[in-house]
Design a protein around this motif. Structure first.
Motif, mmCIF file in Angstrom:
data_model
loop_
_atom_site.group_PDB
_atom_site.id
_atom_site.type_symbol
_atom_site.label_atom_id
_atom_site.label_comp_id
_atom_site.label_asym_id
_atom_site.label_seq_id
_atom_site.Cartn_x
_atom_site.Cartn_y
_atom_site.Cartn_z
ATOM 1 N N GLU A 146 16.830 16.692 -22.130
ATOM 2 C CA GLU A 146 17.676 16.718 -23.326
ATOM 3 C C GLU A 146 17.662 18.098 -23.961
ATOM 4 O O GLU A 146 18.701 18.596 -24.439
ATOM 5 C CB GLU A 146 17.184 15.667 -24.335
ATOM 6 C CG GLU A 146 18.024 15.564 -25.596
ATOM 7 C CD GLU A 146 19.471 15.176 -25.313
ATOM 8 O OE1 GLU A 146 20.347 15.578 -26.111
ATOM 9 O OE2 GLU A 146 19.726 14.494 -24.305
ATOM 10 N N ALA A 147 16.498 18.749 -23.964
ATOM 11 C CA ALA A 147 16.415 20.118 -24.479
ATOM 12 C C ALA A 147 17.251 21.062 -23.627
ATOM 13 O O ALA A 147 17.900 21.987 -24.136
ATOM 14 C CB ALA A 147 14.957 20.576 -24.513
ATOM 15 N N THR A 148 17.237 20.848 -22.303
ATOM 16 C CA THR A 148 18.074 21.648 -21.409
ATOM 17 C C THR A 148 19.542 21.488 -21.771
ATOM 18 O O THR A 148 20.298 22.466 -21.855
ATOM 19 C CB THR A 148 17.853 21.221 -19.942
ATOM 20 O OG1 THR A 148 16.483 21.385 -19.604
ATOM 21 C CG2 THR A 148 18.717 22.029 -18.997
ATOM 22 N N ARG A 149 19.967 20.242 -21.994
ATOM 23 C CA ARG A 149 21.369 19.971 -22.308
ATOM 24 C C ARG A 149 21.773 20.657 -23.625
ATOM 25 O O ARG A 149 22.848 21.261 -23.720
ATOM 26 C CB ARG A 149 21.590 18.466 -22.397
ATOM 27 C CG ARG A 149 23.051 18.067 -22.564
ATOM 28 C CD ARG A 149 23.205 16.564 -22.555
ATOM 29 N NE ARG A 149 22.983 16.005 -21.226
ATOM 30 C CZ ARG A 149 21.944 15.282 -20.882
ATOM 31 N NH1 ARG A 149 20.995 15.027 -21.752
ATOM 32 N NH2 ARG A 149 21.810 14.816 -19.656
ATOM 33 N N LYS A 150 20.913 20.582 -24.637
ATOM 34 C CA LYS A 150 21.237 21.201 -25.935
ATOM 35 C C LYS A 150 21.331 22.718 -25.804
ATOM 36 O O LYS A 150 22.208 23.350 -26.410
ATOM 37 C CB LYS A 150 20.178 20.816 -26.962
ATOM 38 C CG LYS A 150 20.254 19.364 -27.415
ATOM 39 C CD LYS A 150 19.189 19.040 -28.451
ATOM 40 C CE LYS A 150 19.290 17.592 -28.916
ATOM 41 N NZ LYS A 150 18.231 17.254 -29.904
ATOM 42 N N ALA A 151 20.418 23.311 -25.041
ATOM 43 C CA ALA A 151 20.452 24.764 -24.854
ATOM 44 C C ALA A 151 21.740 25.181 -24.160
ATOM 45 O O ALA A 151 22.386 26.165 -24.549
ATOM 46 C CB ALA A 151 19.240 25.218 -24.038
ATOM 47 N N CYS A 152 22.141 24.432 -23.156
ATOM 48 C CA CYS A 152 23.362 24.774 -22.425
ATOM 49 C C CYS A 152 24.591 24.637 -23.296
ATOM 50 O O CYS A 152 25.541 25.430 -23.187
ATOM 51 C CB CYS A 152 23.482 23.900 -21.181
ATOM 52 S SG CYS A 152 22.228 24.253 -19.930
ATOM 53 N N GLU A 153 24.607 23.640 -24.163
ATOM 54 C CA GLU A 153 25.739 23.487 -25.077
ATOM 55 C C GLU A 153 25.860 24.703 -25.991
ATOM 56 O O GLU A 153 26.962 25.174 -26.284
ATOM 57 C CB GLU A 153 25.562 22.216 -25.910
ATOM 58 C CG GLU A 153 25.791 20.928 -25.143
ATOM 59 C CD GLU A 153 27.211 20.805 -24.622
ATOM 60 O OE1 GLU A 153 28.148 21.273 -25.299
ATOM 61 O OE2 GLU A 153 27.393 20.245 -23.524
#
Length: 302
Positions: free
Chosen positions: A161-168
């Motif tokens: 989930e942290a990966t997804r937020k960073a990519c956004e």
């Protein structure tokens, strides 16, 4: 050149020069980062981002010049033609040593958008560097042990989930997202423990790559596939600063992302996950062959 000085003189001089360069660049970087945090205006924050990246690229460039001044190490790079500074790239590399970081920075600084690494959350406490990484929007990831996940199952998936937020966050600006796909540095012990089928690599961990592609696939222009080879053997940072690395060879390949992987669900679609892992293994076979070529002396057979 200064790399001809005796080691007892050269090593402290190099360390002091790099420290002074770091202080000279991180001091204004912290000031700009504070202003960005205090003024929540999108246009102003984008302006601050450009200043921050300029400072970071200057910091890296000066460090590279200092390494060239104090060490005889040669970094031979091939395959960087055609890369763009205004693109969106996923950079995949093998990982053997902390020397990989300055090598990658030397290879790509001001050739592609500023490299951002996924970092362990504990690294934010590294003096000067931790705050600098935070100011430059490096994503910090908290890794959970199996025992922690057993006690608190709700923590499962938090890292993704942290990966997804960073990519956004990165979708709206030129960026190069760096991923060491093996997840750890290569050692002979880890290689044996995994029974890795590759001669020069650990097994690839495809999940992180899949999540970045899933979150940013439609905006990523492609993959920058990097093979880093040390023909004299895996070095340490002390080997670099002591001038014990003669040559580093870097091979760069630009790859397209297969369209079928852009909108897939790695977590829940087993068929997609199998296809993605097969694709990553194919990339790793090619990288293994490339590393074999890079470490083989010129004129040697086999």
């Amino acid at each position: 050149m200064l790399f001809k000085l005796p080691l007892f003189l050269r090593l402290p001089m190099a360390a002091l020069a790099i420290l002074l360069n770091t202080v000279a660049h991180t001091t204004p970087l912290f000031v700009v980062a504070l202003l960005k945090w205090l003024v929540p205006v999108r246009g102003f924050r984008r302006f601050c981002d450009r200043i921050l990246i300029g400072l970071a690229e200057s910091w890296i460039a000066r460090n590279g010049q200092l390494i060239a001044l104090f060490t005889p190490t040669r970094i031979e790079v091939e395959g960087v033609d055609g890369l763009r500074r205004d693109g969106h790239y996923l950079v995949l590399a093998n990982h053997q040593s902390w020397v990989d970081i300055p090598v990658l920075q030397h290879t790509f600084n001001r050739r592609i958008p500023f490299l951002r690494f996924f970092l362990k959350s504990q690294l934010i406490w590294v003096p000067l560097l931790g705050l600098a990484w935070w100011a430059l929007d490096f994503p910090f990831m908290k890794r959970y042990t199996k025992s922690e996940l057993a006690r608190k199952p709700e923590l499962a998936g938090k890292d993704m989930e942290a990966t997804r937020k960073a990519c956004e966050k990165f979708r709206g600006l030129p960026v190069s997202i760096m991923n060491f796909v093996e997840g750890t540095r290569f050692t002979k012990e880890k290689h044996a423990r995994q029974s890795s089928p590759f001669a020069h690599l650990l097994k690839p961990k495809a999940g992180g790559v899949a999540f970045v592609i899933g979150a940013m696939g439609d905006s990523l222009q492609g993959i920058v596939d990097v093979a880093i080879a040390y023909p004299q053997g895996k070095p340490t940072m002390m080997d670099l600063m002591a001038g014990r690395i003669g040559c580093v060879r870097v091979s760069v390949r630009s790859r397209e992302i297969p369209p079928e992987f852009i909108d897939g669900d790695y977590e829940n679609d087993r068929a997609y996950r199998v296809r993605f892992q097969q694709w990553m293994n194919l990339l790793w076979q090619e990288k293994d062959a490339e590393l074999r070529r890079l470490v083989t002396p010129a004129g040697a057979k086999g």
